[in-house]
Design a protein around this motif. Structure first.
Motif, short mmCIF file in Angstrom:
data_model
loop_
_atom_site.label_atom_id
_atom_site.label_comp_id
_atom_site.label_asym_id
_atom_site.label_seq_id
_atom_site.Cartn_x
_atom_site.Cartn_y
_atom_site.Cartn_z
N THR A 61 0.82 -1.21 0.00
CA THR A 61 0.00 0.00 0.00
C THR A 61 0.85 1.26 0.00
N ALA A 80 -2.39 -1.42 -3.50
CA ALA A 80 -3.62 -0.71 -3.14
C ALA A 80 -3.28 0.71 -2.70
N THR A 82 -3.89 3.94 -0.47
CA THR A 82 -4.43 4.21 0.86
C THR A 82 -4.48 5.72 1.09
#
Length: 266
Positions: A61, A80, A82
């Motif tokens: 992340t 991902a 964040t």
């Protein structure tokens, strides 16, 4: 801090040094399981892809979308974004849930974190017992060019550095780390970890340009000063380098690491 790494994100992916494979083997030996790991503040994934050699899945992340666009693909790594607005509960869920992680790694970025929230998330998400958190960093202490990089380059640009980078410049000795030691440093006493890297002279210059201080100096109108400092530093390094600047040579980044496990509640 995301904006500091948006503009140089492609260069960052190409010029930042890779971490030694031995570090990840060592950390894998400290965790009881090897199912799921989290690379927090992953940048372009230098640590994540090495973690994937030891864990079945890795979630990586970062707050910077630019960094993630240039992340290194790997079949066992899921990247991902964040955003800063995520809550503690949302972060725990995103990385796998309560007690889901065998290893959490923060490579050269924990000084940017909200430590209260991050440590709470890591503690909740790590397996207990058996889970380990490892954080490491490096700065301009690079052998054999310490005087040019640590002294001249860092010294000249220090006024433009974000105060949070002080933790890295001081080798995480002042970093709060409320985790039980597992043999790799302890709060106030990080372990010294040499990181040997093959670089050309141009690689070294490219690495210097990925630093957050470079972005900050330019944004504050000190671009000309930055270029002058960089020219002087690279001339000094070139004199030390020898007569083959395009031939890679071994440099040693004097890195530092802390690893620990969540303290069990009585």
């Amino acid at each position: 801090m995301a904006g500091l790494y948006e503009k140089p994100s492609e260069t960052y992916a190409k010029k930042r040094p890779r971490y030694p494979k031995e570090w990840f083997s060592m950390l894998a030996g400290l965790t009881a399981g090897h199912h799921r790991a989290w690379d927090a503040g992953c940048g372009s994934g230098q640590a994540a892809i090495s973690m994937a050699e030891h864990y079945e899945s890795v979630v990586a992340t970062d707050v910077s979308e630019g960094q993630l666009r240039h992340a290194i693909p790997h079949p066992r790594v899921t990247y991902a974004h964040t955003p800063e607005r995520l809550t503690e509960d949302e972060l725990v869920a995103l990385v796998g849930g309560e007690g889901s992680l065998d290893l959490v790694v923060v490579a050269t970025s924990i000084h940017w974190f909200d430590l209260r929230i991050f440590y709470a998330v890591a503690t909740r998400a790590l397996r207990k017992p058996g889970g380990v958190l490892a954080v490491w960093g490096y700065n301009y202490d690079v052998h054999p060019f310490e005087e040019a990089l640590q002294g001249q380059f860092y010294g000249a640009l220090r006024p433009y550095m974000d105060p949070r980078t002080r933790l890295a410049m001081e080798r995480y000795r002042d970093l709060p780390f409320p985790f039980e030691p597992v043999g790799v440093g302890a709060e106030g006493a990080p372990a010294d970890m040499d990181m040997e890297v093959e670089m050309t002279l141009e690689d070294l210059k490219g690495w210097l340009m990925t630093g957050s201080v470079v972005t900050t100096a330019r944004e504050k109108g000190a671009g000309q000063e930055l270029e002058a400092v960089l020219r002087d530093v690279m001339k000094r390094v070139e004199r030390q380098w020898g007569d083959q600047p395009t031939v890679p040579r071994k440099l040693v980044f004097k890195a530092f690491m802390l690893a620990g496990k969540p303290r069990l509640q009585n």
